[in-house]
Design a protein around this motif. Structure first.
Motif, PDB file in Angstrom:
ATOM      1  N   MET A 139       0.818  -1.196   0.000  1.00  0.00           N
ATOM      2  CA  MET A 139       0.000   0.000   0.000  1.00  0.00           C
ATOM      3  C   MET A 139       0.861   1.258   0.000  1.00  0.00           C
ATOM      4  O   MET A 139       0.484   2.248  -0.600  1.00  0.00           O
ATOM      5  N   SER A 140       2.008   1.226   0.680  1.00  0.00           N
ATOM      6  CA  SER A 140       2.845   2.423   0.745  1.00  0.00           C
ATOM      7  C   SER A 140       3.418   2.782  -0.627  1.00  0.00           C
ATOM      8  O   SER A 140       3.547   3.960  -0.951  1.00  0.00           O
ATOM      9  N   ASN A 141       3.744   1.781  -1.433  1.00  0.00           N
ATOM     10  CA  ASN A 141       4.254   2.067  -2.777  1.00  0.00           C
ATOM     11  C   ASN A 141       3.179   2.722  -3.640  1.00  0.00           C
ATOM     12  O   ASN A 141       3.462   3.648  -4.404  1.00  0.00           O
ATOM     13  N   ILE A 142       1.950   2.256  -3.496  1.00  0.00           N
ATOM     14  CA  ILE A 142       0.845   2.833  -4.261  1.00  0.00           C
ATOM     15  C   ILE A 142       0.605   4.272  -3.815  1.00  0.00           C
ATOM     16  O   ILE A 142       0.381   5.155  -4.645  1.00  0.00           O
ATOM     17  N   LEU A 143       0.670   4.525  -2.510  1.00  0.00           N
ATOM     18  CA  LEU A 143       0.464   5.882  -2.017  1.00  0.00           C
ATOM     19  C   LEU A 143       1.587   6.821  -2.447  1.00  0.00           C
ATOM     20  O   LEU A 143       1.344   8.001  -2.704  1.00  0.00           O
ATOM     21  N   ASP A 144       2.816   6.308  -2.538  1.00  0.00           N
ATOM     22  CA  ASP A 144       3.920   7.140  -3.024  1.00  0.00           C
ATOM     23  C   ASP A 144       3.655   7.616  -4.448  1.00  0.00           C
ATOM     24  O   ASP A 144       3.878   8.783  -4.777  1.00  0.00           O
ATOM     25  N   VAL A 145       3.163   6.719  -5.279  1.00  0.00           N
ATOM     26  CA  VAL A 145       2.833   7.085  -6.656  1.00  0.00           C
ATOM     27  C   VAL A 145       1.587   7.953  -6.686  1.00  0.00           C
ATOM     28  O   VAL A 145       1.490   8.898  -7.467  1.00  0.00           O
ATOM     29  N   PHE A 146       0.641   7.668  -5.804  1.00  0.00           N
ATOM     30  CA  PHE A 146      -0.628   8.396  -5.758  1.00  0.00           C
ATOM     31  C   PHE A 146      -0.414   9.869  -5.446  1.00  0.00           C
ATOM     32  O   PHE A 146      -1.124  10.729  -5.965  1.00  0.00           O
ATOM     33  N   TRP A 147       0.585  10.210  -4.614  1.00  0.00           N
ATOM     34  CA  TRP A 147       0.826  11.600  -4.238  1.00  0.00           C
ATOM     35  C   TRP A 147       1.429  12.425  -5.358  1.00  0.00           C
ATOM     36  O   TRP A 147       1.461  13.654  -5.272  1.00  0.00           O
ATOM     37  N   LEU A 148       1.910  11.790  -6.408  1.00  0.00           N
ATOM     38  CA  LEU A 148       2.516  12.543  -7.511  1.00  0.00           C
ATOM     39  C   LEU A 148       1.499  13.462  -8.181  1.00  0.00           C
ATOM     40  O   LEU A 148       1.704  14.649  -8.272  1.00  0.00           O
ATOM     41  N   ASP A 149       0.420  12.866  -8.660  1.00  0.00           N
ATOM     42  CA  ASP A 149      -0.639  13.606  -9.347  1.00  0.00           C
ATOM     43  C   ASP A 149      -1.597  12.560  -9.902  1.00  0.00           C
ATOM     44  O   ASP A 149      -1.223  11.407 -10.095  1.00  0.00           O
ATOM     45  N   ASN A 150      -2.823  12.969 -10.164  1.00  0.00           N
ATOM     46  CA  ASN A 150      -3.796  12.019 -10.707  1.00  0.00           C
ATOM     47  C   ASN A 150      -3.349  11.480 -12.063  1.00  0.00           C
ATOM     48  O   ASN A 150      -3.425  10.271 -12.314  1.00  0.00           O
ATOM     49  N   ASP A 151      -2.900  12.357 -12.930  1.00  0.00           N
ATOM     50  CA  ASP A 151      -2.488  11.925 -14.265  1.00  0.00           C
ATOM     51  C   ASP A 151      -1.265  11.025 -14.210  1.00  0.00           C
ATOM     52  O   ASP A 151      -1.214   9.986 -14.888  1.00  0.00           O
ATOM     53  N   ASN A 152      -0.286  11.402 -13.419  1.00  0.00           N
ATOM     54  CA  ASN A 152       0.921  10.578 -13.300  1.00  0.00           C
ATOM     55  C   ASN A 152       0.617   9.232 -12.666  1.00  0.00           C
ATOM     56  O   ASN A 152       1.133   8.204 -13.099  1.00  0.00           O
ATOM     57  N   ALA A 153      -0.211   9.227 -11.633  1.00  0.00           N
ATOM     58  CA  ALA A 153      -0.558   7.966 -10.971  1.00  0.00           C
ATOM     59  C   ALA A 153      -1.326   7.053 -11.915  1.00  0.00           C
ATOM     60  O   ALA A 153      -1.092   5.843 -11.953  1.00  0.00           O
ATOM     61  N   THR A 154      -2.246   7.624 -12.677  1.00  0.00           N
ATOM     62  CA  THR A 154      -3.010   6.825 -13.639  1.00  0.00           C
ATOM     63  C   THR A 154      -2.094   6.252 -14.712  1.00  0.00           C
ATOM     64  O   THR A 154      -2.225   5.081 -15.087  1.00  0.00           O
ATOM     65  N   SER A 155      -1.157   7.051 -15.194  1.00  0.00           N
ATOM     66  CA  SER A 155      -0.244   6.561 -16.231  1.00  0.00           C
ATOM     67  C   SER A 155       0.699   5.489 -15.692  1.00  0.00           C
ATOM     68  O   SER A 155       1.192   4.666 -16.459  1.00  0.00           O
ATOM     69  N   LEU A 156       0.927   5.489 -14.379  1.00  0.00           N
ATOM     70  CA  LEU A 156       1.786   4.451 -13.782  1.00  0.00           C
ATOM     71  C   LEU A 156       0.990   3.237 -13.312  1.00  0.00           C
ATOM     72  O   LEU A 156       1.542   2.340 -12.684  1.00  0.00           O
ATOM     73  N   VAL A 161      -2.020   3.135 -11.371  1.00  0.00           N
ATOM     74  CA  VAL A 161      -2.755   3.205 -10.112  1.00  0.00           C
ATOM     75  C   VAL A 161      -4.203   3.604 -10.408  1.00  0.00           C
ATOM     76  O   VAL A 161      -4.440   4.569 -11.127  1.00  0.00           O
ATOM     77  N   ASP A 162      -5.145   2.859  -9.868  1.00  0.00           N
ATOM     78  CA  ASP A 162      -6.556   3.219  -9.998  1.00  0.00           C
ATOM     79  C   ASP A 162      -6.852   4.301  -8.958  1.00  0.00           C
ATOM     80  O   ASP A 162      -7.061   4.019  -7.783  1.00  0.00           O
ATOM     81  N   VAL A 163      -6.851   5.561  -9.399  1.00  0.00           N
ATOM     82  CA  VAL A 163      -6.932   6.704  -8.498  1.00  0.00           C
ATOM     83  C   VAL A 163      -8.250   6.718  -7.726  1.00  0.00           C
ATOM     84  O   VAL A 163      -8.274   6.974  -6.517  1.00  0.00           O
ATOM     85  N   GLY A 164      -9.356   6.424  -8.395  1.00  0.00           N
ATOM     86  CA  GLY A 164     -10.651   6.408  -7.718  1.00  0.00           C
ATOM     87  C   GLY A 164     -10.713   5.365  -6.617  1.00  0.00           C
ATOM     88  O   GLY A 164     -11.202   5.626  -5.511  1.00  0.00           O
ATOM     89  N   LYS A 165     -10.209   4.179  -6.898  1.00  0.00           N
ATOM     90  CA  LYS A 165     -10.216   3.088  -5.918  1.00  0.00           C
ATOM     91  C   LYS A 165      -9.329   3.421  -4.718  1.00  0.00           C
ATOM     92  O   LYS A 165      -9.719   3.211  -3.567  1.00  0.00           O
ATOM     93  N   VAL A 166      -8.137   3.945  -4.990  1.00  0.00           N
ATOM     94  CA  VAL A 166      -7.207   4.286  -3.903  1.00  0.00           C
ATOM     95  C   VAL A 166      -7.783   5.415  -3.061  1.00  0.00           C
ATOM     96  O   VAL A 166      -7.683   5.394  -1.825  1.00  0.00           O
ATOM     97  N   THR A 167      -8.416   6.400  -3.699  1.00  0.00           N
ATOM     98  CA  THR A 167      -9.028   7.499  -2.956  1.00  0.00           C
ATOM     99  C   THR A 167     -10.104   6.987  -2.015  1.00  0.00           C
ATOM    100  O   THR A 167     -10.157   7.379  -0.840  1.00  0.00           O
ATOM    101  N   LYS A 168     -10.957   6.108  -2.496  1.00  0.00           N
ATOM    102  CA  LYS A 168     -12.014   5.542  -1.645  1.00  0.00           C
ATOM    103  C   LYS A 168     -11.423   4.721  -0.505  1.00  0.00           C
ATOM    104  O   LYS A 168     -11.887   4.813   0.636  1.00  0.00           O
ATOM    105  N   GLN A 169     -10.392   3.940  -0.790  1.00  0.00           N
ATOM    106  CA  GLN A 169      -9.764   3.130   0.256  1.00  0.00           C
ATOM    107  C   GLN A 169      -9.139   4.004   1.339  1.00  0.00           C
ATOM    108  O   GLN A 169      -9.280   3.721   2.537  1.00  0.00           O
ATOM    109  N   VAL A 170      -8.464   5.063   0.931  1.00  0.00           N
ATOM    110  CA  VAL A 170      -7.826   5.951   1.906  1.00  0.00           C
ATOM    111  C   VAL A 170      -8.876   6.662   2.746  1.00  0.00           C
ATOM    112  O   VAL A 170      -8.740   6.775   3.970  1.00  0.00           O
TER     113      VAL A 170
END
Length: 93
Positions: free
Chosen positions: A1-18, A20-29
């Motif tokens: 989870m910490s690796n996903i959050l590290d990528v998630f903090w970059l930006d929505n566009d960057n996280a999506t391109s790498l 990461v399902d931004v909507g799912k991670v946002t709901k989980q957090v």
């Protein structure tokens, strides 16, 4: 989870391109934070929770000011909180 959050903090566009399902991670957090806050409030009580809340809100509201104004803003915010709590408690007495 910490690796996903590290990528998630970059930006929505960057996280999506790498990948990461931004909507799912946002709901989980948000669900995790809601659970942790409810458990901590149940353990320490609502008065302590609101004390922490006031301090963090003051930090958000007055963080752009210099340190002397920041301290004054935090004190003002705390005084307003105490005043409103006192008025609220007197209604129930």
């Amino acid at each position: 989870m910490s690796n996903i959050l590290d990528v998630f903090w970059l930006d929505n566009d960057n996280a999506t391109s790498l990948g990461v399902d931004v909507g799912k991670v946002t709901k989980q957090v948000l669900i995790l934070v809601a659970i942790l806050i409810s458990v901590s409030t149940a353990l320490v009580g609502p008065v302590m929770f609101f004390g922490l809340l006031v301090a963090n809100l003051a930090k958000e509201f007055f963080s752009y000011l210099s340190s002397s104004y920041f301290a004054t803003g935090k004190q003002f915010n705390g005084n307003v909180d105490v005043a409103f709590r006192t008025m609220g408690y007197r209604k129930h007495i």
